[in-house]
Design a protein around this motif. Sequence first.
Motif, PDB file in Angstrom:
ATOM      1  N   ILE A 143       0.861  -1.200   0.000  1.00  0.00           N
ATOM      2  CA  ILE A 143       0.000   0.000   0.000  1.00  0.00           C
ATOM      3  C   ILE A 143       0.887   1.237   0.000  1.00  0.00           C
ATOM      4  O   ILE A 143       1.845   1.335   0.778  1.00  0.00           O
ATOM      5  CB  ILE A 143      -0.979   0.031   1.187  1.00  0.00           C
ATOM      6  CG1 ILE A 143      -1.757   1.361   1.138  1.00  0.00           C
ATOM      7  CG2 ILE A 143      -0.313  -0.137   2.550  1.00  0.00           C
ATOM      8  CD1 ILE A 143      -3.013   1.389   1.931  1.00  0.00           C
ATOM      9  N   GLY A 144       0.574   2.170  -0.888  1.00  0.00           N
ATOM     10  CA  GLY A 144       1.368   3.407  -0.943  1.00  0.00           C
ATOM     11  C   GLY A 144       1.063   4.178  -2.202  1.00  0.00           C
ATOM     12  O   GLY A 144       0.010   4.004  -2.824  1.00  0.00           O
ATOM     13  N   THR A 145       2.024   5.008  -2.564  1.00  0.00           N
ATOM     14  CA  THR A 145       1.779   5.913  -3.679  1.00  0.00           C
ATOM     15  C   THR A 145       2.242   5.277  -4.999  1.00  0.00           C
ATOM     16  O   THR A 145       3.016   4.332  -5.002  1.00  0.00           O
ATOM     17  CB  THR A 145       2.535   7.234  -3.459  1.00  0.00           C
ATOM     18  OG1 THR A 145       3.934   6.934  -3.428  1.00  0.00           O
ATOM     19  CG2 THR A 145       2.152   7.865  -2.144  1.00  0.00           C
ATOM     20  N   ASP A 146       1.756   5.852  -6.103  1.00  0.00           N
ATOM     21  CA  ASP A 146       2.164   5.383  -7.428  1.00  0.00           C
ATOM     22  C   ASP A 146       3.201   6.379  -7.948  1.00  0.00           C
ATOM     23  O   ASP A 146       2.860   7.407  -8.528  1.00  0.00           O
ATOM     24  CB  ASP A 146       0.927   5.341  -8.335  1.00  0.00           C
ATOM     25  CG  ASP A 146       1.253   4.792  -9.712  1.00  0.00           C
ATOM     26  OD1 ASP A 146       2.452   4.717 -10.063  1.00  0.00           O
ATOM     27  OD2 ASP A 146       0.315   4.445 -10.455  1.00  0.00           O
ATOM     28  N   SER A 147       4.472   6.069  -7.710  1.00  0.00           N
ATOM     29  CA  SER A 147       5.502   7.061  -8.024  1.00  0.00           C
ATOM     30  C   SER A 147       5.707   7.237  -9.531  1.00  0.00           C
ATOM     31  O   SER A 147       6.112   8.322  -9.967  1.00  0.00           O
ATOM     32  CB  SER A 147       6.817   6.723  -7.324  1.00  0.00           C
ATOM     33  OG  SER A 147       7.143   5.391  -7.512  1.00  0.00           O
ATOM     34  N   VAL A 148       5.407   6.216 -10.325  1.00  0.00           N
ATOM     35  CA  VAL A 148       5.534   6.382 -11.783  1.00  0.00           C
ATOM     36  C   VAL A 148       4.510   7.435 -12.239  1.00  0.00           C
ATOM     37  O   VAL A 148       4.820   8.337 -13.024  1.00  0.00           O
ATOM     38  CB  VAL A 148       5.304   5.037 -12.513  1.00  0.00           C
ATOM     39  CG1 VAL A 148       5.364   5.220 -14.019  1.00  0.00           C
ATOM     40  CG2 VAL A 148       6.351   4.007 -12.079  1.00  0.00           C
ATOM     41  N   GLN A 149       3.304   7.325 -11.687  1.00  0.00           N
ATOM     42  CA  GLN A 149       2.264   8.293 -12.042  1.00  0.00           C
ATOM     43  C   GLN A 149       2.651   9.702 -11.582  1.00  0.00           C
ATOM     44  O   GLN A 149       2.395  10.690 -12.288  1.00  0.00           O
ATOM     45  CB  GLN A 149       0.922   7.871 -11.424  1.00  0.00           C
ATOM     46  CG  GLN A 149      -0.273   8.691 -11.884  1.00  0.00           C
ATOM     47  CD  GLN A 149      -0.427   8.749 -13.404  1.00  0.00           C
ATOM     48  OE1 GLN A 149      -0.249   7.749 -14.098  1.00  0.00           O
ATOM     49  NE2 GLN A 149      -0.708   9.939 -13.935  1.00  0.00           N
ATOM     50  N   GLU A 150       3.296   9.796 -10.418  1.00  0.00           N
ATOM     51  CA  GLU A 150       3.727  11.120  -9.929  1.00  0.00           C
ATOM     52  C   GLU A 150       4.710  11.756 -10.926  1.00  0.00           C
ATOM     53  O   GLU A 150       4.627  12.946 -11.219  1.00  0.00           O
ATOM     54  CB  GLU A 150       4.387  10.978  -8.558  1.00  0.00           C
ATOM     55  CG  GLU A 150       3.397  10.604  -7.458  1.00  0.00           C
ATOM     56  CD  GLU A 150       4.069  10.083  -6.182  1.00  0.00           C
ATOM     57  OE1 GLU A 150       3.346   9.938  -5.188  1.00  0.00           O
ATOM     58  OE2 GLU A 150       5.292   9.799  -6.185  1.00  0.00           O
ATOM     59  N   GLY A 151       5.625  10.938 -11.443  1.00  0.00           N
ATOM     60  CA  GLY A 151       6.584  11.444 -12.438  1.00  0.00           C
ATOM     61  C   GLY A 151       5.872  11.887 -13.712  1.00  0.00           C
ATOM     62  O   GLY A 151       6.196  12.935 -14.299  1.00  0.00           O
ATOM     63  N   ARG A 152       4.875  11.092 -14.122  1.00  0.00           N
ATOM     64  CA  ARG A 152       4.114  11.462 -15.333  1.00  0.00           C
ATOM     65  C   ARG A 152       3.381  12.779 -15.113  1.00  0.00           C
ATOM     66  O   ARG A 152       3.359  13.649 -15.987  1.00  0.00           O
ATOM     67  CB  ARG A 152       3.050  10.386 -15.636  1.00  0.00           C
ATOM     68  CG  ARG A 152       3.605   9.098 -16.184  1.00  0.00           C
ATOM     69  CD  ARG A 152       2.435   8.192 -16.580  1.00  0.00           C
ATOM     70  NE  ARG A 152       2.883   6.825 -16.718  1.00  0.00           N
ATOM     71  CZ  ARG A 152       2.379   5.792 -16.030  1.00  0.00           C
ATOM     72  NH1 ARG A 152       1.384   5.949 -15.180  1.00  0.00           N
ATOM     73  NH2 ARG A 152       2.857   4.577 -16.229  1.00  0.00           N
ATOM     74  N   ASP A 153       2.782  12.927 -13.921  1.00  0.00           N
ATOM     75  CA  ASP A 153       2.028  14.155 -13.628  1.00  0.00           C
ATOM     76  C   ASP A 153       2.942  15.375 -13.676  1.00  0.00           C
ATOM     77  O   ASP A 153       2.548  16.438 -14.162  1.00  0.00           O
ATOM     78  CB  ASP A 153       1.363  14.063 -12.244  1.00  0.00           C
ATOM     79  CG  ASP A 153       0.196  13.083 -12.233  1.00  0.00           C
ATOM     80  OD1 ASP A 153      -0.332  12.767 -13.316  1.00  0.00           O
ATOM     81  OD2 ASP A 153      -0.182  12.616 -11.134  1.00  0.00           O
ATOM     82  N   ALA A 154       4.162  15.213 -13.148  1.00  0.00           N
ATOM     83  CA  ALA A 154       5.116  16.330 -13.171  1.00  0.00           C
ATOM     84  C   ALA A 154       5.422  16.715 -14.620  1.00  0.00           C
ATOM     85  O   ALA A 154       5.436  17.899 -14.979  1.00  0.00           O
ATOM     86  CB  ALA A 154       6.395  15.923 -12.438  1.00  0.00           C
ATOM     87  N   ALA A 155       5.640  15.706 -15.468  1.00  0.00           N
ATOM     88  CA  ALA A 155       5.976  15.977 -16.875  1.00  0.00           C
ATOM     89  C   ALA A 155       4.781  16.578 -17.616  1.00  0.00           C
ATOM     90  O   ALA A 155       4.947  17.483 -18.450  1.00  0.00           O
ATOM     91  CB  ALA A 155       6.420  14.688 -17.556  1.00  0.00           C
ATOM     92  N   LYS A 156       3.583  16.097 -17.297  1.00  0.00           N
ATOM     93  CA  LYS A 156       2.392  16.620 -17.994  1.00  0.00           C
ATOM     94  C   LYS A 156       2.203  18.103 -17.711  1.00  0.00           C
ATOM     95  O   LYS A 156       1.748  18.851 -18.571  1.00  0.00           O
ATOM     96  CB  LYS A 156       1.151  15.836 -17.566  1.00  0.00           C
ATOM     97  CG  LYS A 156       1.036  14.493 -18.263  1.00  0.00           C
ATOM     98  CD  LYS A 156      -0.207  13.785 -17.813  1.00  0.00           C
ATOM     99  CE  LYS A 156      -0.186  12.339 -18.265  1.00  0.00           C
ATOM    100  NZ  LYS A 156      -1.170  11.536 -17.523  1.00  0.00           N
ATOM    101  N   PHE A 157       2.561  18.513 -16.488  1.00  0.00           N
ATOM    102  CA  PHE A 157       2.461  19.949 -16.181  1.00  0.00           C
ATOM    103  C   PHE A 157       3.386  20.728 -17.125  1.00  0.00           C
ATOM    104  O   PHE A 157       3.013  21.770 -17.657  1.00  0.00           O
ATOM    105  CB  PHE A 157       2.827  20.235 -14.715  1.00  0.00           C
ATOM    106  CG  PHE A 157       2.985  21.700 -14.468  1.00  0.00           C
ATOM    107  CD1 PHE A 157       1.866  22.517 -14.312  1.00  0.00           C
ATOM    108  CD2 PHE A 157       4.244  22.290 -14.460  1.00  0.00           C
ATOM    109  CE1 PHE A 157       2.007  23.893 -14.138  1.00  0.00           C
ATOM    110  CE2 PHE A 157       4.395  23.665 -14.291  1.00  0.00           C
ATOM    111  CZ  PHE A 157       3.282  24.473 -14.135  1.00  0.00           C
TER     112      PHE A 157
END
Length: 334
Positions: A143-157
């Motif tokens: 259980i925890g965060t989805d760090s790959v998605q966090e990286g994608r979100d940063a790039a999408k910004f």
Amino acid sequence: MEKNRLSNFRCFLFLLCAAALMACQKTGKEEDSETDGDKGIILGFSQIGAESAWRNCNSRSIQEAAAAAGIQLLFNNAEQKQENQIKAIRSFIAYQVDVIAFVPIVAGGWNNVLQEAKDAGIPVLVTDRKIDIEDENLYAGFIGTDSVQEGRDAAKFLLKKFEGRPASPDNPIRIIELSGTTGSSPAMGRAQGFREIIDQYPQFQIIYSESGDFLRSKGYELMRSVLSSLDEIDVIFSHNDGMTLGVLDAIKEKGINPGTDIVIVTIDAEQAAIDALKRGEVNCVVECNPKTGPEIMQLARKLARGDTIDRFIHVEEVVFSEGDDLSGLAPRGY
Ligand code: AHR
């Protein structure tokens, strides 16, 4: 004959009542044993340390949730050393706790100790950071965060931020990346997700990438050294707010305006980063949610009862960007 029939019927009624009574007693007993089981749970938890406000909030969430759930928590702080985590897990095994949970500081190197936990019949829950392991059956779930998605979100910004900039490698958008602890799953995942997106656009170029170990002091030092050798920087992508706060200090010392002269994208959403976003010194904050204590306790209960749990549970996270109305945002608590 009549008499015999009557006594047979009485006998049948007696058996029926006895069976009904036994069924009632059994149900009552099963319910009791479930409640009793919950009361006595001992959870051994190995935390990696106290490197950031995010981490301290994560520890608080676990400690408060255990107290609220009536779960006895054996909490160990490994002070950023994998060997301390392995020792702590071994001591939980020796103590015969009901469930072991831990935040793996790095992804590799867990095979032996998790095999020992399995041999001892103790279920293991991996939290916050993921592990790389040959036999996935050595732990019950994550259980925890989805760090790959966090990286994608940063790039999408960044795609939105630089929309309209010609797609030419001759006019690059120069990115500095400060990554987290080498070998840790959030450092690897955030780097992977970020690259998945920006690699599709040749104008984005990572010109420098170095680990700041998720520490504010290292973020500051690295940024000072970067600024002494590179003067054309468009973006800083920092894997956590702690390092970002150090970066902001270093940038401001040089008379550079963060958020205007250099675009800053950070991960965690600590209060200090949200405040910097409101001041315009940071452009995008990707949330990484540390408040997983209550879910961890629910999962620990299930595991202590012998239930299976989902392999991967990712907690919900949001993205805060410049221009968002943050006036109603509740205090972050970390
Ligand atoms: O594993 C989560 C990361 O660890 C957080 O982003 C960071 O702040 C922490 O130290």
